[in-house]
Motif scaffolding. Structure first.
Motif, PDB file in Angstrom:
ATOM      1  N   ALA A  71       0.852  -1.197   0.000  1.00 20.48           N
ATOM      2  CA  ALA A  71       0.000   0.000   0.000  1.00 20.48           C
ATOM      3  C   ALA A  71       0.884   1.242   0.000  1.00 20.48           C
ATOM      4  O   ALA A  71       0.928   1.986   0.980  1.00 20.48           O
ATOM      5  N   PRO A  72       1.573   1.484  -1.103  1.00 20.76           N
ATOM      6  CA  PRO A  72       2.478   2.634  -1.129  1.00 20.76           C
ATOM      7  C   PRO A  72       1.716   3.948  -1.272  1.00 20.76           C
ATOM      8  O   PRO A  72       0.590   3.960  -1.766  1.00 20.76           O
ATOM      9  N   GLY A  73       2.320   5.017  -0.819  1.00 14.90           N
ATOM     10  CA  GLY A  73       1.796   6.347  -1.107  1.00 14.90           C
ATOM     11  C   GLY A  73       0.678   6.828  -0.202  1.00 14.90           C
ATOM     12  O   GLY A  73       0.138   7.904  -0.422  1.00 14.90           O
ATOM     13  N   LEU A  74       0.303   6.041   0.813  1.00 18.86           N
ATOM     14  CA  LEU A  74      -0.722   6.542   1.735  1.00 18.86           C
ATOM     15  C   LEU A  74      -0.098   7.632   2.606  1.00 18.86           C
ATOM     16  O   LEU A  74       1.097   7.634   2.862  1.00 18.86           O
ATOM     17  N   GLU A  75      -0.953   8.542   3.071  1.00 16.93           N
ATOM     18  CA  GLU A  75      -0.431   9.652   3.861  1.00 16.93           C
ATOM     19  C   GLU A  75      -0.893   9.577   5.305  1.00 16.93           C
ATOM     20  O   GLU A  75      -2.032   9.173   5.572  1.00 16.93           O
ATOM     21  N   GLU A  76      -0.005   9.968   6.208  1.00 13.80           N
ATOM     22  CA  GLU A  76      -0.385  10.123   7.616  1.00 13.80           C
ATOM     23  C   GLU A  76      -0.951  11.522   7.750  1.00 13.80           C
ATOM     24  O   GLU A  76      -0.221  12.501   7.680  1.00 13.80           O
ATOM     25  N   VAL A  77      -2.270  11.608   7.896  1.00  8.61           N
ATOM     26  CA  VAL A  77      -2.930  12.908   7.862  1.00  8.61           C
ATOM     27  C   VAL A  77      -2.910  13.593   9.232  1.00  8.61           C
ATOM     28  O   VAL A  77      -2.782  14.810   9.340  1.00  8.61           O
ATOM     29  N   ARG A  78      -3.071  12.813  10.279  1.00 10.08           N
ATOM     30  CA  ARG A  78      -3.017  13.339  11.647  1.00 10.08           C
ATOM     31  C   ARG A  78      -2.422  12.267  12.553  1.00 10.08           C
ATOM     32  O   ARG A  78      -2.647  11.077  12.339  1.00 10.08           O
TER      33      ARG A  78
END
Ligand code: ATP
Ligand code: ZN
Length: 308
Positions: free
Chosen positions: A92-99
């Motif tokens: 699952a590449p490219g996911l972002e840690e938003v908070r």
């Protein structure tokens, strides 16, 4: 129950959280605190949002990155450790840690037998490392120029050395009790982790984008409330600026001339009443400093809600 399909146009936001385990309850509590309610079905996969069109998917934490990359869920609450692993291993590449969410703190650490005199990563050369996080472990080993083999286990990693499956472990540690119980000690921290809100890159389109903004705004409000206190005090007029300077991360304090009741009614007391929303810790030391600077009647109050 509506079908859970990927990528079809939808006008409801979906948040994937752990069904049970360490992060399930705190995640639900946090989402309840931002005002979400659901038609309850704790034992099922899907919770239908009632007040707002925000639904929950209750799943295993390991499935959350995949649900996000496939577009089945818009947000996920999971440990940074799982997000980092699936980012590095290519699933699952490219996911972002938003908070970052402040609960579920732990660290991914190398644990070696208690009796070892550990001197540094070079000592791991050629060893077998039991872990559920082979990608993070290999990435760290590579960065330290160490060639070691990872033995991937999905659970009970810490007993691998005593079973002879591995020489050392790379496992999640919070208090260190589990490592100690298996005669191991943590020697290197690879990752500091906590529960995070993760999402695919970019804002969802249309109404889901608006729901995403609303959810983030409310989450930020709740986190700020948790860190905030209201401080009230009376302060001599000439020392107001000095006192305000001592307040921990305060937003524009409200200053009101304080009256006192004399025989002929209220008169100027020479003091100001100060009311300040503080986002920093209002510790005993802070209160003592304020008192030493002339503040009286210092009171610290909890904050129930906030919209600033
Ligand atoms: P699932 O059934 O959802 O796959 P799990 O067994 O993988 O559950 P849990 O043990 O519930 O997961 O841990 C979930 C997350 O809690 C971890 O990924 C980690 O981010 C966090 N956590 C906090 N402290 C610890 C700890 N001491 N050990 C393991 N995980 C911890
Ligand atoms: Zn899991």
């Amino acid at each position: 129950m509506p079908p859970i399909a990927a990528r079809e146009p939808r006008d409801r936001l979906r948040v994937a959280i752990q069904k049970s385990g360490r992060l399930g309850d705190p995640a639900r509590d946090l989402l309840s605190a931002v005002g979400l309610t659901w038609r309850e079905s704790r034992d099922r996969l899907f919770c239908f949002g009632e007040g707002l069109p925000i639904d929950l998917l209750l799943v295993r934490d390991d499935d959350i990155p995949g649900l996000l990359t496939e577009g089945v869920a818009d947000f996920g609450i999971l440990g940074r450790n799982v997000l980092a692993e699936t980012g590095l291993d290519g699933t699952a590449p490219g996911l972002e840690e938003v908070r970052q969410l402040g609960f579920g703190p732990c660290r991914l650490a190398i644990g070696v037998p208690e009796g070892w005199d550990y001197e540094g990563p070079a000592q791991l050369e050629g060893l077998r490392i039991a872990t559920s996080y082979p990608a993070i472990t290999q990435d760290w080993l590579r960065r330290h120029g160490v060639d070691a083999r990872t033995v991937t286990l999905s659970g009970s990693v810490e007993i691998a050395p005593s079973l002879g499956q591995a020489d050392v472990v790379c496992d999640l540690v919070s208090s260190g009790g589990t490592l100690r119980a298996n005669s191991l000690k943590p020697v290197e921290t690879l990752l500091e982790s906590e529960a995070v809100l993760a999402a695919p890159p970019g804002r969802p389109e249309g109404v889901r984008g608006e729901l995403a903004d609303l959810l983030l705004r409310r989450l930020d409000g709740v986190r700020r409330v948790a860190d905030s206190k209201v401080l009230t005090a009376r302060v001599p007029r000439g020392r107001v600026a000095e006192l305000v300077g001592l307040l921990p991360d305060a937003e524009a304090p409200i200053l009101t001339p304080a009256l006192e009741l004399g025989p002929d009614g209220p008169t100027d007391s020479g003091m100001f009443a100060v009311q300040a929303l503080c986002h920093g810790e209002v510790s005993w030391a802070v209160l003592e400093r304020l008192k030493a600077a002339g503040a009286e009647g210092l009171t610290v109050l909890p904050v129930e809600g906030m919209l600033v």
